[in-house]
Write a protein that holds these residues in place. Structure first.
Motif, PDB file in Angstrom:
ATOM      1  N   ILE A 517      20.375 -24.735  42.856  1.00 58.83           N
ATOM      2  CA  ILE A 517      19.060 -25.059  42.305  1.00 58.83           C
ATOM      3  C   ILE A 517      18.057 -25.113  43.441  1.00 58.83           C
ATOM      4  CG2 ILE A 517      19.583 -27.545  42.391  1.00 58.83           C
ATOM      5  CD1 ILE A 517      17.727 -27.888  39.995  1.00 58.83           C
ATOM      6  N   GLY A 518      16.891 -24.558  43.208  1.00 57.31           N
ATOM      7  CA  GLY A 518      15.863 -24.532  44.241  1.00 57.31           C
ATOM      8  C   GLY A 518      14.501 -24.292  43.631  1.00 57.31           C
ATOM      9  N   ALA A 519      13.465 -24.429  44.446  1.00 54.41           N
ATOM     10  CA  ALA A 519      12.095 -24.213  43.983  1.00 54.41           C
ATOM     11  C   ALA A 519      11.263 -23.724  45.156  1.00 54.41           C
ATOM     12  CB  ALA A 519      11.504 -25.499  43.405  1.00 54.41           C
ATOM     13  N   ARG A 520      10.325 -22.847  44.864  1.00 54.87           N
ATOM     14  CA  ARG A 520       9.422 -22.333  45.892  1.00 54.87           C
ATOM     15  C   ARG A 520       8.094 -21.986  45.251  1.00 54.87           C
ATOM     16  NH1 ARG A 520      12.749 -18.319  44.278  1.00 54.87           N
ATOM     17  NH2 ARG A 520      11.844 -16.252  43.857  1.00 54.87           N
ATOM     18  N   ARG A 521       7.062 -21.950  46.044  1.00 53.57           N
ATOM     19  CA  ARG A 521       5.723 -21.650  45.532  1.00 53.57           C
ATOM     20  C   ARG A 521       5.460 -20.157  45.614  1.00 53.57           C
ATOM     21  NH1 ARG A 521       0.411 -25.305  45.857  1.00 53.57           N
ATOM     22  NH2 ARG A 521      -1.072 -23.845  44.953  1.00 53.57           N
ATOM     23  N   LEU A 522       4.888 -19.619  44.523  1.00 48.76           N
ATOM     24  CA  LEU A 522       4.518 -18.210  44.446  1.00 48.76           C
ATOM     25  C   LEU A 522       3.044 -18.138  44.073  1.00 48.76           C
ATOM     26  CD1 LEU A 522       7.591 -16.805  42.446  1.00 48.76           C
ATOM     27  CD2 LEU A 522       7.237 -16.757  44.920  1.00 48.76           C
ATOM     28  N   GLY A 523       2.156 -18.197  45.067  1.00 51.70           N
ATOM     29  CA  GLY A 523       0.730 -18.150  44.783  1.00 51.70           C
ATOM     30  C   GLY A 523       0.268 -19.389  44.040  1.00 51.70           C
ATOM     31  N   GLU A 524      -0.310 -19.173  42.848  1.00 52.65           N
ATOM     32  CA  GLU A 524      -0.789 -20.275  42.024  1.00 52.65           C
ATOM     33  C   GLU A 524       0.309 -20.869  41.149  1.00 52.65           C
ATOM     34  OE1 GLU A 524      -3.735 -21.596  42.243  1.00 52.65           O
ATOM     35  OE2 GLU A 524      -4.308 -20.174  43.789  1.00 52.65           O
ATOM     36  N   ARG A 525       1.548 -20.385  41.300  1.00 50.68           N
ATOM     37  CA  ARG A 525       2.641 -20.873  40.471  1.00 50.68           C
ATOM     38  C   ARG A 525       3.797 -21.353  41.347  1.00 50.68           C
ATOM     39  NH1 ARG A 525       3.698 -18.599  34.563  1.00 50.68           N
ATOM     40  NH2 ARG A 525       1.592 -18.783  33.752  1.00 50.68           N
ATOM     41  N   VAL A 526       4.705 -22.092  40.700  1.00 54.75           N
ATOM     42  CA  VAL A 526       5.922 -22.572  41.362  1.00 54.75           C
ATOM     43  C   VAL A 526       7.112 -22.072  40.549  1.00 54.75           C
ATOM     44  CG1 VAL A 526       7.291 -24.602  41.978  1.00 54.75           C
ATOM     45  CG2 VAL A 526       4.827 -24.602  42.349  1.00 54.75           C
ATOM     46  N   ALA A 527       8.076 -21.446  41.244  1.00 55.82           N
ATOM     47  CA  ALA A 527       9.272 -20.918  40.582  1.00 55.82           C
ATOM     48  C   ALA A 527      10.436 -21.869  40.816  1.00 55.82           C
ATOM     49  CB  ALA A 527       9.604 -19.534  41.108  1.00 55.82           C
ATOM     50  N   LEU A 528      10.998 -22.420  39.750  1.00 57.27           N
ATOM     51  CA  LEU A 528      12.185 -23.275  39.782  1.00 57.27           C
ATOM     52  C   LEU A 528      13.366 -22.448  39.273  1.00 57.27           C
ATOM     53  CD1 LEU A 528      13.627 -26.078  39.952  1.00 57.27           C
ATOM     54  CD2 LEU A 528      12.904 -26.454  37.592  1.00 57.27           C
ATOM     55  N   THR A 529      14.425 -22.307  40.095  1.00 60.76           N
ATOM     56  CA  THR A 529      15.559 -21.454  39.725  1.00 60.76           C
ATOM     57  C   THR A 529      16.843 -22.275  39.662  1.00 60.76           C
ATOM     58  OG1 THR A 529      15.963 -20.861  42.047  1.00 60.76           O
ATOM     59  CG2 THR A 529      14.516 -19.417  40.767  1.00 60.76           C
ATOM     60  N   VAL A 530      17.663 -21.970  38.664  1.00 58.94           N
ATOM     61  CA  VAL A 530      19.009 -22.531  38.512  1.00 58.94           C
ATOM     62  C   VAL A 530      19.944 -21.354  38.264  1.00 58.94           C
ATOM     63  CG1 VAL A 530      20.509 -24.009  37.164  1.00 58.94           C
ATOM     64  CG2 VAL A 530      18.150 -24.707  37.569  1.00 58.94           C
ATOM     65  N   GLU A 531      20.882 -21.128  39.171  1.00 57.32           N
ATOM     66  CA  GLU A 531      21.786 -19.999  39.006  1.00 57.32           C
ATOM     67  C   GLU A 531      23.236 -20.449  39.212  1.00 57.32           C
ATOM     68  OE1 GLU A 531      22.156 -17.576  43.073  1.00 57.32           O
ATOM     69  OE2 GLU A 531      20.100 -17.572  42.289  1.00 57.32           O
ATOM     70  N   ASP A 532      24.155 -19.678  38.628  1.00 55.66           N
ATOM     71  CA  ASP A 532      25.572 -19.982  38.744  1.00 55.66           C
ATOM     72  C   ASP A 532      26.328 -18.690  38.994  1.00 55.66           C
ATOM     73  OD1 ASP A 532      26.675 -18.798  36.080  1.00 55.66           O
ATOM     74  OD2 ASP A 532      24.989 -20.038  35.431  1.00 55.66           O
ATOM     75  N   ASN A 533      27.589 -18.812  39.390  1.00 50.00           N
ATOM     76  CA  ASN A 533      28.431 -17.643  39.630  1.00 50.00           C
ATOM     77  C   ASN A 533      29.469 -17.476  38.524  1.00 50.00           C
ATOM     78  OD1 ASN A 533      29.922 -19.875  40.267  1.00 50.00           O
ATOM     79  ND2 ASN A 533      30.807 -19.053  42.154  1.00 50.00           N
ATOM     80  N   GLY A 534      29.044 -17.847  37.304  1.00 49.29           N
ATOM     81  CA  GLY A 534      29.939 -17.739  36.152  1.00 49.29           C
ATOM     82  C   GLY A 534      29.992 -16.334  35.585  1.00 49.29           C
ATOM     83  N   PRO A 535      30.393 -16.195  34.313  1.00 49.57           N
ATOM     84  CA  PRO A 535      30.552 -14.862  33.709  1.00 49.57           C
ATOM     85  C   PRO A 535      29.236 -14.168  33.417  1.00 49.57           C
ATOM     86  CG  PRO A 535      30.950 -16.581  32.087  1.00 49.57           C
ATOM     87  CD  PRO A 535      30.815 -17.272  33.406  1.00 49.57           C
ATOM     88  N   GLY A 536      28.085 -14.904  33.439  1.00 49.18           N
ATOM     89  CA  GLY A 536      26.801 -14.282  33.170  1.00 49.18           C
ATOM     90  C   GLY A 536      26.552 -14.119  31.678  1.00 49.18           C
ATOM     91  N   ILE A 537      25.391 -13.496  31.366  1.00 53.45           N
ATOM     92  CA  ILE A 537      24.980 -13.277  29.973  1.00 53.45           C
ATOM     93  C   ILE A 537      24.814 -11.777  29.762  1.00 53.45           C
ATOM     94  CG2 ILE A 537      23.201 -13.737  28.245  1.00 53.45           C
ATOM     95  CD1 ILE A 537      22.542 -16.291  29.754  1.00 53.45           C
ATOM     96  N   PRO A 538      25.451 -11.202  28.735  1.00 53.15           N
ATOM     97  CA  PRO A 538      25.301  -9.757  28.489  1.00 53.15           C
ATOM     98  C   PRO A 538      23.832  -9.385  28.259  1.00 53.15           C
ATOM     99  CG  PRO A 538      27.099 -10.672  27.178  1.00 53.15           C
ATOM    100  CD  PRO A 538      26.387 -11.834  27.791  1.00 53.15           C
ATOM    101  N   ASP A 539      23.487  -8.147  28.648  1.00 52.77           N
ATOM    102  CA  ASP A 539      22.103  -7.687  28.506  1.00 52.77           C
ATOM    103  C   ASP A 539      21.639  -7.747  27.057  1.00 52.77           C
ATOM    104  OD1 ASP A 539      22.178  -7.230  31.169  1.00 52.77           O
ATOM    105  OD2 ASP A 539      22.505  -5.069  31.021  1.00 52.77           O
ATOM    106  N   ALA A 540      22.523  -7.460  26.123  1.00 47.76           N
ATOM    107  CA  ALA A 540      22.126  -7.417  24.713  1.00 47.76           C
ATOM    108  C   ALA A 540      21.779  -8.796  24.171  1.00 47.76           C
ATOM    109  CB  ALA A 540      23.243  -6.794  23.870  1.00 47.76           C
ATOM    110  N   LEU A 541      22.221  -9.881  24.847  1.00 45.44           N
ATOM    111  CA  LEU A 541      22.007 -11.234  24.322  1.00 45.44           C
ATOM    112  C   LEU A 541      20.896 -11.988  25.051  1.00 45.44           C
ATOM    113  CD1 LEU A 541      25.708 -12.398  23.865  1.00 45.44           C
ATOM    114  CD2 LEU A 541      24.196 -11.333  22.186  1.00 45.44           C
ATOM    115  N   ARG A 542      20.308 -11.396  26.101  1.00 46.92           N
ATOM    116  CA  ARG A 542      19.317 -12.133  26.891  1.00 46.92           C
ATOM    117  C   ARG A 542      18.032 -12.410  26.114  1.00 46.92           C
ATOM    118  NH1 ARG A 542      20.013  -8.831  32.586  1.00 46.92           N
ATOM    119  NH2 ARG A 542      22.174  -9.495  32.972  1.00 46.92           N
ATOM    120  N   GLU A 543      17.699 -11.552  25.151  1.00 42.21           N
ATOM    121  CA  GLU A 543      16.499 -11.789  24.360  1.00 42.21           C
ATOM    122  C   GLU A 543      16.709 -12.864  23.309  1.00 42.21           C
ATOM    123  OE1 GLU A 543      13.609 -10.467  24.978  1.00 42.21           O
ATOM    124  OE2 GLU A 543      14.385  -9.269  26.626  1.00 42.21           O
TER     125      GLU A 543
END
Length: 607
Positions: A517-543
Motif C-alpha cells: 500500500i502506498g500513496a503519491r501526489r500526481l499534480g492536483e491529485r493524489v493516487a492511493l494504491t493497494v496491490e497484491d501478488n494473488g491470482p488477479g482479476i480476469p480482463d472480462a470481469l474488471r468492468e
C-alpha cells in the motif's frame, strides 16, 4: 305477460341504463381530466421542491468554494506592502535596474502564491513591473483600485482585458505615510472553473451588468446571462419569477434557477438545475391518476352493464329472482375479498419498500460491521496477549513489592501502563471505525488514515501469514474527503486483497503472499494504491467488480458489496477508482483523490 310486453319492458330497461352508462362515461372523462391536472401539479410541485433543495445546496457549496479561493489572496497585497524590500522597489520605480528587480520579485510572488499575475504600479497608477505582463497595458487609475489605495483601503475589482479574466486585490505602498505605489494581485479564474467542471449543473457568476464572468460552461463567458428569447443572452425567461429559464438556441425543458448575491465582489452566483425531472414527475403523476380514473370508470361501467343484465333477467323470469339475488351476493363477496386482498398486497408492498430503503441506508454500515466481525477472531489475540502480559507484570510487581524493590515495581507498573495504552488505542480505533461517518468533506491527512486501517486489518494479515508492506509517504500528504469514510475505503481494499491471497474465490494462495500500500501526489491529485501478488482479476470481469453484489468468491464467502462501497465513497469525494493487472500476477486498485489545498491540521484520535 306476453312477448310484446316483455320486449317493451326490456327496451325501457336498456334505454335507462344506456343513459346511466353515458353519464358514467362523461363523469370518467371529467374526473380524469381534473385528476390529471391535479396529479401533474402535485407531482411537479414535489419534484420541484426536491430540485430546488438540491440547487440550494449546490449554491451554498459553490459559494463557499468561490469565497475560499478569493480569501486565499485577500491578505497577500497588504502583507507585501509592509515589507521593507518591497517598499524599496518603488524608489525610483521606473529606473532600469529597479524595474528588473521588481519584475523578478513579482515573478517569485506569482510563482509561490499561484496568482495569475502580480503587478507594481507607481503613485499615478502606471504599472512599471509585473510577473507575466498580462495587464501591463492597463492603468490602475482607470478604475477604483487606485482610489481605494489612496484611501488606505483594500481595493478589489473584476478585470477582463482581451479575453484575460482575473479578480484583482490591490493595496497601497507607503513610505513615511505618503503613497508611493500600489501592489496588485490578479487571482486566476480558470482554477475556479476547473473546480466547477465536476458539477453537472450549469454554474455562472455574473457581474452587476449581467455579463457572465465565471462559468463551468466556457461558451457562456462574456455573454449576458438573462435576456429575452431570440436575443444574444445565454438564458431566456424571468429568474425572479417562477425561476424557469431556457437556454436560447438549445432544445430542452430549461432550468430552475437558484442565485445568491455576493455584494462584496459585486457579483451574483447562479446555479441552474435541470427542469426535466420536474416535468417527468408531473407527467408520471398525471398518468397514474388518469389510469386510476379509467380503471374506476371501467369498473363503474362494468357494474352498470351488469346491473342492466340483472334487471333484464329479473324481468324475464320472476321465478329466478332469488337465484339471481344469491348470485349477486356471491359476486359482491368475491369483489370484497379481492379488494381486501389487493389492499393487503398494497400494504405488504409499501412495507417492503420501506424496509428496502432502510436496508439501503444501513448497507454501508452493515458492511463495515461485517468487516469488524471478520477481524474479531484475530483482534481477540491482540487483546489476550497484552492481558496476559499485564497479569504477569502485576504478579511480579506484587512479589517485588514484598521484597522492597521499589524501582523494579515502578518499572513493572510502567510496562503495564504502556500495555493499557496500546489496548486503549486499539479500542478507540475500533469504535471510530464502527460508528457512522458524517458527510462533510474537508482536508484529511493520509498518514493517520493508513495507520488506523493497518491497525484494524494488521491482526488478520499476521494471523494468515500475509505481509503488508507500507511504502513511505510524505508526512503532509493530504486529500479532500472524510476521515472515517477514507478509512473504510482503505480497510475494504485491504480486506479484498487479503481475501484474494487467502485463496477465497481462487484456486489457492501464493508461496509468499504480499500486499503493498502506498500513496503519491500526481499534480492536483493524489493516487492511493493497494496491490497484491494473488491470482488477479480476469480482463472480462474488471468492468463488473465495482457493481453491487458482484463477487468472484464462492457461496458463503462474501456478498460482493465491499468494492461497490469503495466506488460510491470515492465518487462522493469527486475521485475515481480503477483496477489493473500487476506484472507477474496480482491486482492493483488505484484510488485518485483531489489533493488538499494546504496541509491539514493534526487530527485528534478518535474516541
Amino acid at each position: 305477460m306476453g312477448p310484446a310486453e316483455i320486449h317493451a319492458g326490456e327496451s325501457l330497461i336498456r334505454r335507462r341504463y344506456a343513459r346511466i352508462g353515458f353519464a358514467v362515461l362523461a363523469a370518467t372523462l371529467v374526473c380524469g381530466a381534473a385528476l390529471a391536472w391535479l396529479g401533474y401539479a402535485f407531482g411537479s410541485a414535489q419534484a420541484r421542491r426536491a430540485v430546488e433543495a438540491s440547487a440550494s445546496e449546490a449554491l451554498a457549496l459553490q459559494s463557499e468554494t468561490l469565497s475560499g479561493v478569493l480569501e486565499k489572496y485577500r491578505l497577500l497585497p497588504p502583507l507585501l506592502a509592509r515589507r521593507d524590500d518591497i517598499i524599496a522597489l518603488f524608489a525610483p520605480p521606473h529606473d532600469g535596474e529597479a524595474r528588473a528587480a521588481a519584475r523578478h520579485v513579482a515573478f517569485e510572488i506569482a510563482g509561490y502564491s499561484g496568482a495569475k499575475d502580480v503587478a507594481f504600479a507607481d503613485a499615478t497608477g502606471r504599472i512599471f513591473a509585473s510577473a507575466r505582463g498580462i495587464f501591463d497595458n492597463s492603468r490602475l487609475n482607470e478604475n477604483a483600485l487606485l482610489d481605494a489605495a489612496r484611501q488606505g483601503r483594500l481595493g478589489r475589482e473584476t478585470r477582463s482585458d482581451d479575453n484575460e479574466r482575473a479578480y484583482v486585490f490591490a493595496a497601497s505602498v507607503r513610505r513615511g505615510g505618503a503613497l508611493v505605489g500600489v501592489i496588485a494581485v490578479y487571482v486566476r479564474i480558470d482554477r475556479i472553473e476547473q473546480t466547477w467542471s465536476l458539477s453537472a449543473n450549469p454554474i455562472a457568476v455574473a457581474d452587476a451588468g449581467g455579463l457572465v464572468f465565471i462559468s463551468n460552461r466556457t461558451q457562456w463567458n462574456q455573454r449576458r446571462l438573462f435576456g429575452p428569447a431570440g436575443g444574444d443572452a445565454v438564458l431566456s425567461g424571468d429568474p425572479d419569477g417562477d425561476g424557469v429559464v431556457a437556454e436560447t438556441g438549445e432544445p430542452g425543458l430549461g432550468y430552475i434557477s437558484a442565485r445568491r448575491d455576493l455584494p462584496l465582489m459585486g457579483w451574483t452566483l447562479h446555479v441552474l438545475a435541470d427542469r426535466a425531472p420536474v416535468v417527468a414527475a408531473g407527467r408520471t403523476a398525471s398518468l397514474v391518476v388518469v389510469l386510476a380514473a379509467l380503471l374506476a370508470g371501467s369498473l363503474s361501467f362494468f357494474l352498470v352493464k351488469r346491473r342492466e343484465a340483472f334487471a333484464l333477467r329479473q324481468a324475464r323470469a320472476e321465478a329466478e329472482a332469488h337465484r339471481l339475488e344469491h348470485l349477486v351476493q356471491e359476486r359482491t363477496a368475491d369483489l370484497t375479498q379481492a379488494n381486501a386482498a389487493l389492499a393487503h398486497e398494497v400494504r405488504e408492498r409499501t412495507e417492503a419498500e420501506a424496509q428496502l430503503r432502510k436496508t439501503q441506508n444501513e448497507l454501508i454500515q452493515a458492511a463495515k460491521l461485517a468487516a469488524l466481525g471478520q477481524m474479531s477472531a484475530t483482534l481477540s489475540h491482540e487483546y489476550n496477549q497484552p492481558l496476559a502480559a499485564i497479569r504477569t507484570y502485576a504478579d511480579n510487581a506484587t512479589a517485588l513489592l514484598q521484597r522492597g524493590r521499589a524501582e523494579s515495581v515502578r518499572e513493572a507498573l510502567t510496562r503495564i501502563s504502556g500495555l493499557v495504552d496500546r489496548m486503549s488505542e486499539l479500542s478507540r480505533t475500533l469504535l471510530s471505525f464502527a460508528r457512522k461517518p458524517g458527510t462533510e468533506i474537508g482536508d484529511v491527512a493520509l498518514a493517520p488514515v493508513l495507520e488506523e486501517a493497518l491497525m484494524l486489518v494488521g491482526p488478520r494479515a499476521r494471523n494468515a501469514g500475509i505481509e503488508i508492506r507500507r511504502e513511505a509517504i510524505v508526512p503532509d500528504l493530504a486529500v479532500r474527503g472524510g476521515k472515517l469514510r477514507l478509512t473504510q475505503v482503505v480497510v475494504n481494499l485491504l480486506n479484498n486483497a487479503l481475501d484474494a491471497l487467502c485463496g477465497i474465490g481462487s484456486q489457492g494462495r501464493p508461496d509468499a503472499p504480499l500486499v503493498t500500500i502506498g500513496a503519491r501526489r500526481l499534480g492536483e491529485r493524489v493516487a492511493l494504491t493497494v496491490e497484491d501478488n494473488g491470482p488477479g482479476i480476469p480482463d472480462a470481469l474488471r468492468e463488473q467488480v465495482f457493481e453491487p453484489f458482484f463477487s468472484t468468491k464462492g457461496v458463503g464467502e462474501g456478498v460482493g458489496i465491499g468494492l461497490s462501497i469503495v466506488y460510491n465513497i470515492v465518487r462522493e469525494f469527486g475521485g475515481a477508482v480503477h483496477v489493473s493487472a500487476v506484472p507477474g500476477g496480482g491486482a492493483r486498485f488505484t484510488v485518485l483523490l483531489s489533493a488538499a489545498a494546504a496541509p491539514p491540521q493534526t487530527l485528534a484520535k478518535a474516541s
